[in-house]
Scaffold this active site. Structure first.
Site, PDB file in Angstrom:
ATOM      1  N   ASP A   8       0.848  -1.186   0.000  1.00 56.41           N
ATOM      2  CA  ASP A   8       0.000   0.000   0.000  1.00 56.41           C
ATOM      3  C   ASP A   8       0.885   1.236   0.000  1.00 56.41           C
ATOM      4  O   ASP A   8       1.776   1.376   0.853  1.00 56.41           O
ATOM      5  CB  ASP A   8      -0.909   0.015   1.231  1.00 56.41           C
ATOM      6  CG  ASP A   8      -1.985  -1.066   1.176  1.00 56.41           C
ATOM      7  OD1 ASP A   8      -2.058  -1.770   0.143  1.00 56.41           O
ATOM      8  OD2 ASP A   8      -2.743  -1.191   2.153  1.00 56.41           O
ATOM      9  N   ASP A 131     -15.272  -3.033  -1.591  1.00 55.20           N
ATOM     10  CA  ASP A 131     -14.890  -2.870  -0.193  1.00 55.20           C
ATOM     11  C   ASP A 131     -16.143  -2.567   0.618  1.00 55.20           C
ATOM     12  O   ASP A 131     -16.927  -1.686   0.246  1.00 55.20           O
ATOM     13  CB  ASP A 131     -13.887  -1.725  -0.044  1.00 55.20           C
ATOM     14  CG  ASP A 131     -12.740  -1.833  -1.046  1.00 55.20           C
ATOM     15  OD1 ASP A 131     -12.320  -2.971  -1.323  1.00 55.20           O
ATOM     16  OD2 ASP A 131     -12.276  -0.789  -1.546  1.00 55.20           O
TER      17      ASP A 131
END
EC number: 5.3.1.16
Length: 253
Positions: A8, A131
């Protein structure tokens, strides 16, 4: 069952967030290319990149870090990327740079037709990231919760050539509380597209539960904080997953 290390990216660094909170970022490396090389040395067969700044901004913000990762990886393993991908031009540029698969998240929710266009233009190179918090889909770097149910949205993409749905349980992401097996299984059983689990992977029990779900269409899991904090050793965990996959496949036969 594929364990896919996550890298990330925030402000050019490799970080891990807690429940998607940008203010709760732990920096694990200031050299994304070196981090990619590290995971390859540990036996990674695929990498999962997220441009966190891009997810909030709606356009890529960590391109130099992404390029350093691609340079380190070369042609060794596939690299998938999500975060801020909102148009076909960006997808084309990323694929030209060496990204193997793009992950469309927010744009897939707000404009599902964009996914169809992307799959038509770049067949075999598109995944969708859904998500969710408490079953409701989130967008814009998880900052906005919609009224959409995960399964209802996922079904829209079944016939368009999407390679996989990456399903993230936001409440478990970065918390080492275990994968939401029940919700992941429910999604995999409801659609014909393979599912990649994300959020909460913490131990061998999670890996075993995921391997049992493989026959339902769960093909992999994103590994984040667990491998960065050394709760799981990537090489050993992937070996364990391979053994379980073989074991459960024999039972099915």
């Amino acid at each position: 069952m594929l364990l896919i290390p996550a890298i990330d990216l925030k402000d050019g660094h490799c970080v891990r967030l807690e429940q998607g909170d940008m203010d709760k970022a732990t920096v694990f490396s200031e050299d994304p290319g070196a981090m990619a090389a590290h995971w390859i040395s540990k036996g990674a067969r695929r990498l999962h990149l997220v441009d966190l700044n891009g997810a909030f901004a709606g356009k890529l913000k960590n391109e130099s870090a992404i390029k350093s990762i691609l340079k380190a990886v070369g042609n060794e393993i596939p690299v998938q990327l999500g975060g801020g991908i909102r148009d076909l031009e960006t997808i084309e540029r990323l694929l030209d740079d060496g990204i193997s698969t793009v992950i469309i998240g927010t744009a897939a929710v707000k404009n599902p037709g964009f996914v169809q266009d992307a799959c038509t233009a770049f067949p075999g190179h598109v995944m969708v990231g859904l998500d969710a918090r408490d079953g409701k889909v989130a967008t814009d770097g998880w900052s906005k919760i919609t009224g959409h149910e995960v399964i209802d949205l996922a079904k829209k993409f079944e016939d368009w050539g999407v390679e996989a749905i990456i399903y993230t349980d936001i409440g478990r992401d970065g918390m080492l509380k275990g994968v939401n097996i029940e919700a992941t299984m429910k999604l995999a059983q409801a659609i014909r597209i393979p599912v990649i689990a994300s959020g909460g992977l913490s131990n061998n029990q999670d890996i075993e539960a995921l391997c049992k779900a493989e026959e339902e269409g769960v093909m992999g899991v994103i590994a984040g904080r667990s491998i960065y904090a050394a709760d799981l050793d990537l090489a050993a965990a992937q070996k364990y997953a391979d053994e379980l996959t073989l074991k459960y496949a024999k039972k099915i036969i």
